[in-house]
Design a protein around this motif. Structure first.
Motif, PDB file in Angstrom:
ATOM      1  N   LEU A   1       0.845  -1.187   0.000  1.00 52.11           N
ATOM      2  CA  LEU A   1       0.000   0.000   0.000  1.00 52.11           C
ATOM      3  C   LEU A   1       0.884   1.242   0.000  1.00 52.11           C
ATOM      4  O   LEU A   1       1.876   1.301   0.734  1.00 52.11           O
ATOM      5  N   PHE A   2       0.550   2.200  -0.831  1.00 49.06           N
ATOM      6  CA  PHE A   2       1.144   3.530  -0.805  1.00 49.06           C
ATOM      7  C   PHE A   2       0.022   4.484  -0.458  1.00 49.06           C
ATOM      8  O   PHE A   2      -1.064   4.397  -1.012  1.00 49.06           O
ATOM      9  N   ARG A   3       0.268   5.400   0.463  1.00 51.83           N
ATOM     10  CA  ARG A   3      -0.724   6.430   0.743  1.00 51.83           C
ATOM     11  C   ARG A   3      -0.021   7.778   0.770  1.00 51.83           C
ATOM     12  O   ARG A   3       1.129   7.892   1.199  1.00 51.83           O
ATOM     13  N   VAL A   4      -0.732   8.788   0.279  1.00 45.51           N
ATOM     14  CA  VAL A   4      -0.200  10.143   0.150  1.00 45.51           C
ATOM     15  C   VAL A   4      -1.203  11.090   0.771  1.00 45.51           C
ATOM     16  O   VAL A   4      -2.410  10.932   0.577  1.00 45.51           O
ATOM     17  N   TRP A   5      -0.706  12.077   1.530  1.00 42.46           N
ATOM     18  CA  TRP A   5      -1.606  13.068   2.098  1.00 42.46           C
ATOM     19  C   TRP A   5      -0.969  14.449   2.014  1.00 42.46           C
ATOM     20  O   TRP A   5       0.243  14.595   1.935  1.00 42.46           O
ATOM     21  N   GLU A   6      -1.849  15.446   2.015  1.00 43.36           N
ATOM     22  CA  GLU A   6      -1.461  16.846   1.900  1.00 43.36           C
ATOM     23  C   GLU A   6      -0.804  17.336   3.194  1.00 43.36           C
ATOM     24  O   GLU A   6      -1.331  17.110   4.274  1.00 43.36           O
ATOM     25  N   VAL A   7       0.346  18.002   3.054  1.00 37.65           N
ATOM     26  CA  VAL A   7       1.017  18.619   4.201  1.00 37.65           C
ATOM     27  C   VAL A   7       0.739  20.114   4.200  1.00 37.65           C
ATOM     28  O   VAL A   7       0.470  20.692   5.238  1.00 37.65           O
ATOM     29  N   GLU A   8       0.806  20.738   3.031  1.00 34.91           N
ATOM     30  CA  GLU A   8       0.512  22.165   2.887  1.00 34.91           C
ATOM     31  C   GLU A   8      -0.701  22.326   1.985  1.00 34.91           C
ATOM     32  O   GLU A   8      -0.892  21.553   1.053  1.00 34.91           O
ATOM     33  N   ALA A   9      -1.482  23.348   2.248  1.00 41.82           N
ATOM     34  CA  ALA A   9      -2.689  23.603   1.465  1.00 41.82           C
ATOM     35  C   ALA A   9      -2.381  23.616  -0.028  1.00 41.82           C
ATOM     36  O   ALA A   9      -1.344  24.124  -0.456  1.00 41.82           O
ATOM     37  N   GLY A  10      -3.283  23.038  -0.796  1.00 38.64           N
ATOM     38  CA  GLY A  10      -3.098  22.978  -2.234  1.00 38.64           C
ATOM     39  C   GLY A  10      -2.092  21.933  -2.675  1.00 38.64           C
ATOM     40  O   GLY A  10      -1.632  21.964  -3.805  1.00 38.64           O
ATOM     41  N   PHE A  11      -1.740  21.043  -1.785  1.00 38.39           N
ATOM     42  CA  PHE A  11      -0.775  19.971  -2.061  1.00 38.39           C
ATOM     43  C   PHE A  11       0.591  20.491  -2.482  1.00 38.39           C
ATOM     44  O   PHE A  11       1.318  19.828  -3.202  1.00 38.39           O
ATOM     45  N   ARG A  12       0.957  21.711  -2.027  1.00 39.54           N
ATOM     46  CA  ARG A  12       2.314  22.187  -2.332  1.00 39.54           C
ATOM     47  C   ARG A  12       3.341  21.179  -1.824  1.00 39.54           C
ATOM     48  O   ARG A  12       4.304  20.860  -2.484  1.00 39.54           O
ATOM     49  N   SER A  13       3.114  20.655  -0.628  1.00 43.90           N
ATOM     50  CA  SER A  13       3.940  19.581  -0.063  1.00 43.90           C
ATOM     51  C   SER A  13       3.039  18.414   0.286  1.00 43.90           C
ATOM     52  O   SER A  13       1.908  18.613   0.731  1.00 43.90           O
ATOM     53  N   ALA A  14       3.555  17.224   0.081  1.00 45.88           N
ATOM     54  CA  ALA A  14       2.813  16.012   0.403  1.00 45.88           C
ATOM     55  C   ALA A  14       3.726  15.069   1.176  1.00 45.88           C
ATOM     56  O   ALA A  14       4.948  15.129   1.048  1.00 45.88           O
ATOM     57  N   GLU A  15       3.121  14.243   1.978  1.00 44.13           N
ATOM     58  CA  GLU A  15       3.862  13.204   2.685  1.00 44.13           C
ATOM     59  C   GLU A  15       3.351  11.867   2.183  1.00 44.13           C
ATOM     60  O   GLU A  15       2.209  11.748   1.756  1.00 44.13           O
ATOM     61  N   TRP A  16       4.195  10.865   2.236  1.00 40.95           N
ATOM     62  CA  TRP A  16       3.745   9.549   1.823  1.00 40.95           C
ATOM     63  C   TRP A  16       4.262   8.491   2.774  1.00 40.95           C
ATOM     64  O   TRP A  16       5.205   8.707   3.532  1.00 40.95           O
ATOM     65  N   ASP A  17       3.612   7.370   2.720  1.00 41.32           N
ATOM     66  CA  ASP A  17       4.013   6.198   3.488  1.00 41.32           C
ATOM     67  C   ASP A  17       3.733   4.991   2.602  1.00 41.32           C
ATOM     68  O   ASP A  17       2.891   5.046   1.699  1.00 41.32           O
ATOM     69  N   PHE A  18       4.450   3.943   2.852  1.00 37.96           N
ATOM     70  CA  PHE A  18       4.231   2.733   2.060  1.00 37.96           C
ATOM     71  C   PHE A  18       4.578   1.508   2.889  1.00 37.96           C
ATOM     72  O   PHE A  18       5.348   1.579   3.840  1.00 37.96           O
ATOM     73  N   VAL A  19       3.979   0.413   2.526  1.00 37.17           N
ATOM     74  CA  VAL A  19       4.281  -0.871   3.150  1.00 37.17           C
ATOM     75  C   VAL A  19       4.145  -1.947   2.081  1.00 37.17           C
ATOM     76  O   VAL A  19       3.262  -1.875   1.224  1.00 37.17           O
ATOM     77  N   ILE A  20       5.059  -2.879   2.114  1.00 41.92           N
ATOM     78  CA  ILE A  20       5.007  -4.052   1.232  1.00 41.92           C
ATOM     79  C   ILE A  20       5.131  -5.272   2.124  1.00 41.92           C
ATOM     80  O   ILE A  20       5.989  -5.317   3.014  1.00 41.92           O
ATOM     81  N   ALA A  21       4.274  -6.234   1.913  1.00 40.59           N
ATOM     82  CA  ALA A  21       4.280  -7.447   2.730  1.00 40.59           C
ATOM     83  C   ALA A  21       5.660  -8.099   2.678  1.00 40.59           C
ATOM     84  O   ALA A  21       6.256  -8.216   1.603  1.00 40.59           O
ATOM     85  N   PRO A  22       6.200  -8.493   3.830  1.00 39.27           N
ATOM     86  CA  PRO A  22       7.564  -9.043   3.885  1.00 39.27           C
ATOM     87  C   PRO A  22       7.815 -10.199   2.916  1.00 39.27           C
ATOM     88  O   PRO A  22       8.915 -10.317   2.385  1.00 39.27           O
ATOM     89  N   GLN A  23       6.824 -11.017   2.671  1.00 41.45           N
ATOM     90  CA  GLN A  23       7.041 -12.147   1.761  1.00 41.45           C
ATOM     91  C   GLN A  23       7.264 -11.691   0.312  1.00 41.45           C
ATOM     92  O   GLN A  23       7.670 -12.488  -0.529  1.00 41.45           O
ATOM     93  N   HIS A  24       7.045 -10.395   0.035  1.00 41.17           N
ATOM     94  CA  HIS A  24       7.246  -9.868  -1.313  1.00 41.17           C
ATOM     95  C   HIS A  24       8.471  -8.955  -1.402  1.00 41.17           C
ATOM     96  O   HIS A  24       8.723  -8.374  -2.457  1.00 41.17           O
ATOM     97  N   TRP A  25       9.215  -8.809  -0.304  1.00 41.07           N
ATOM     98  CA  TRP A  25      10.433  -8.008  -0.329  1.00 41.07           C
ATOM     99  C   TRP A  25      11.445  -8.649  -1.270  1.00 41.07           C
ATOM    100  O   TRP A  25      11.498  -9.867  -1.430  1.00 41.07           O
ATOM    101  N   GLY A  26      12.271  -7.822  -1.880  1.00 35.28           N
ATOM    102  CA  GLY A  26      13.342  -8.322  -2.732  1.00 35.28           C
ATOM    103  C   GLY A  26      12.897  -8.717  -4.127  1.00 35.28           C
ATOM    104  O   GLY A  26      13.675  -9.258  -4.896  1.00 35.28           O
ATOM    105  N   ARG A  27      11.666  -8.422  -4.484  1.00 36.90           N
ATOM    106  CA  ARG A  27      11.150  -8.774  -5.817  1.00 36.90           C
ATOM    107  C   ARG A  27      11.103  -7.578  -6.762  1.00 36.90           C
ATOM    108  O   ARG A  27      10.611  -7.693  -7.873  1.00 36.90           O
ATOM    109  N   GLY A  28      11.552  -6.431  -6.288  1.00 32.90           N
ATOM    110  CA  GLY A  28      11.560  -5.243  -7.133  1.00 32.90           C
ATOM    111  C   GLY A  28      10.232  -4.515  -7.222  1.00 32.90           C
ATOM    112  O   GLY A  28      10.084  -3.598  -8.028  1.00 32.90           O
ATOM    113  N   LEU A  29       9.267  -4.888  -6.393  1.00 27.43           N
ATOM    114  CA  LEU A  29       7.948  -4.259  -6.456  1.00 27.43           C
ATOM    115  C   LEU A  29       8.008  -2.774  -6.120  1.00 27.43           C
ATOM    116  O   LEU A  29       7.360  -1.955  -6.776  1.00 27.43           O
ATOM    117  N   PHE A  30       8.771  -2.426  -5.085  1.00 26.78           N
ATOM    118  CA  PHE A  30       8.860  -1.021  -4.692  1.00 26.78           C
ATOM    119  C   PHE A  30       9.330  -0.163  -5.860  1.00 26.78           C
ATOM    120  O   PHE A  30       8.753   0.884  -6.152  1.00 26.78           O
TER     121      PHE A  30
END
Length: 115
Positions: free
Chosen positions: A8-37
């Motif tokens: 999952l990738f999620r993005v949210w607004e930090v400054e009004a009008g999306f001038r700045s955004a923050e993001w977070d992501f998670v990939i299930a451990p069993q899929h690490w190392g497969r180049g998905l990110f």
């Protein structure tokens, strides 16, 4: 088979009008190392800059975690130590604030901004 979410990738607004955004992501451990990110993350960054119109994207990552290397490889730059800012496995750890700037992203990737 083939239809289960692996991350999952999620993005949210930090400054009004999306001038700045923050993001977070998670990939299930069993899929690490497969180049998905590295197949998905550039698409998310393009979306943030070219569709949402952000000038800055701020990921955070626990110190010593796998995310540090992934963000560096993606082209993010570390900017600040964030004390006791990352929750992982029932603990609170120090983290790093990273940044990707739209102009640098477009220059590095060779893609032109939509806006």
């Amino acid at each position: 088979p083939g239809s289960d979410a692996v991350g999952l990738f999620r993005v949210w607004e930090v400054e009004a009008g999306f001038r700045s955004a923050e993001w977070d992501f998670v990939i299930a451990p069993q899929h690490w190392g497969r180049g998905l990110f590295f197949r998905v993350a550039p698409l998310v960054v393009d979306f943030v800059f070219d569709v949402l119109g952000a000038e800055r994207l701020e990921p955070r990552a626990p110190i010593g975690g796998r995310r540090q290397g992934a963000l560096r490889k993606l082209g993010a730059a570390p900017e600040a130590l964030l004390r006791h800012s990352c929750h992982r496995a029932g603990t609170v750890e120090d983290g790093t604030l990273w940044a990707i700037l739209a102009g640098e992203w477009h220059h590095r990737t060779g893609r032109r901004a939509v806006h």
